[in-house]
Design an enzyme around this catalytic site. Structure first.
Site, PDB file in Angstrom:
ATOM      1  N   SER A  37       0.831  -1.201   0.000  1.00 33.53           N
ATOM      2  CA  SER A  37       0.000   0.000   0.000  1.00 33.53           C
ATOM      3  C   SER A  37       0.872   1.260   0.000  1.00 33.53           C
ATOM      4  O   SER A  37       1.636   1.480  -0.939  1.00 33.53           O
ATOM      5  CB  SER A  37      -0.968  -0.048   1.184  1.00 33.53           C
ATOM      6  N   ASP A  53      -9.810  -5.696  -3.983  1.00 32.62           N
ATOM      7  CA  ASP A  53      -9.323  -4.676  -3.050  1.00 32.62           C
ATOM      8  C   ASP A  53     -10.354  -3.562  -2.937  1.00 32.62           C
ATOM      9  O   ASP A  53     -10.789  -2.993  -3.945  1.00 32.62           O
ATOM     10  CB  ASP A  53      -7.991  -4.128  -3.575  1.00 32.62           C
ATOM     11  N   HIS A  85      -7.381  -6.039   0.392  1.00 36.00           N
ATOM     12  CA  HIS A  85      -6.207  -5.221   0.711  1.00 36.00           C
ATOM     13  C   HIS A  85      -5.510  -5.670   1.998  1.00 36.00           C
ATOM     14  O   HIS A  85      -4.536  -5.063   2.412  1.00 36.00           O
ATOM     15  CB  HIS A  85      -6.652  -3.755   0.855  1.00 36.00           C
TER      16      HIS A  85
END
Length: 279
Positions: free
Chosen positions: A150, A226, A258
């Site tokens: 991320s 996600d 995610h």
């Protein structure tokens, strides 16, 4: 630069040692905590290094305990370093939202108030912490790779494309791929870097991919389910890689979100990828 540190904890893991350490950072002006997994091979000499940069709200601990890296790092004989994501503590600027301030350093060196005095995570991750660990642990400075998840994937890609001579391998899990065009990026860049759009571009992996790319192969894994796809903008990076004919692999993983369950699922692939390139 001081190279002193203190040991917070050390635990046996898959025949190696998972350590947590603390030191006084000159870059951030605060104490900083980091973790290193040393595989069993480190008892016999220097081992390759994989830097793992974490995402929003994380400390050094999240990936250390949830990413499942130790088993594969032990098997492939590679050390894994988990830095924190920001300076912390009293006197360090913060924000009420989760995506700005402490836990959200975005791997940049802030130039704007109130962030500039402490939020120098680019310098911390690329200069200060490397000097400390290479002078104190059995790590091979000539065999470094970098990855992240991320916000950390954003950091890994931008750092690797900026210092390709230093990082011989790079990968990312669900990176924030085009931050200058995302609410995960515009807000933080405006706060930390102000109106300096040239600085924004230097910290945007899609723009860096278009302009310079990476001299080796790149591995990206992105969960197709996600919940943050609109903020991550993986399609922008995928298009930039295709336009550049960047060597590498961009995988959309069906059904994955995610979370660290996603990261765990492909950690073995990523550590193998780095180990093969770091030798």
């Amino acid at each position: 630069m001081t190279l002193a540190y203190e040991t917070v904890s050390e635990n046996r893991s898959f025949g190696g040692i998972q350590g947590v350490y603390r030191h006084q950072s000159q870059a951030t002006g605060t104490p900083m905590t980091f973790a290193i997994y040393l595989p069993p091979d480190a008892r016999h000499g220097k081992v390759p290094v994989l830097w793992y940069l974490s995402g929003l709200t994380c400390t050094h601990e999240n990936a250390m305990t949830k990413a499942g890296a130790q088993e594969w790092a032990a098997e492939y004989g590679i050390a894994v370093i988990f830095p924190d994501t920001s300076p912390r503590g009293e006197g360090v600027a913060n924000d009420e939202t989760y995506d700005l301030g402490q836990g959200a350093g975005f791997y940049v060196d802030a130039t704007e108030a109130p962030w500039a005095p402490h939020f120098r995570m680019w310098h911390y991750v690329t200069h200060e912490l490397p000097e400390l660990v290479f002078n104190n642990f059995p790590l091979d400075r000539e065999a470094q790779g970098i990855t992240g998840h991320s916000m950390g994937g954003h950091g890994a890609l931008t750092i690797a494309m900026t210092f390709p001579e230093r990082y011989r391998s790079v990968s990312a899990f669900a990176p924030i791929a085009h931050p200058s065009e995302s609410d995960w990026g515009r807000k933080q860049f405006a706060a930390y870097l102000g109106d300096d759009k040239a600085a924004w571009k230097r910290h945007d992996s899609t723009i860096l991919m278009r302009e310079k790319g990476y001299p080796g192969e790149v591995l990206i894994d992105q969960g197709a389910s996600d919940q943050f796809l609109d903020l991550l903008k993986p399609e922008a990076l995928a298009h930039a890689m295709a336009e550049r004919r960047q060597p590498g692999t961009f995988r959309m993983q069906q059904g994955y979100d995610h979370s660290y369950f996603f990261v765990q699922s492909f950690m073995a692939d990523h550590i193998r990828w780095h180990a093969e390139r770091l030798g």
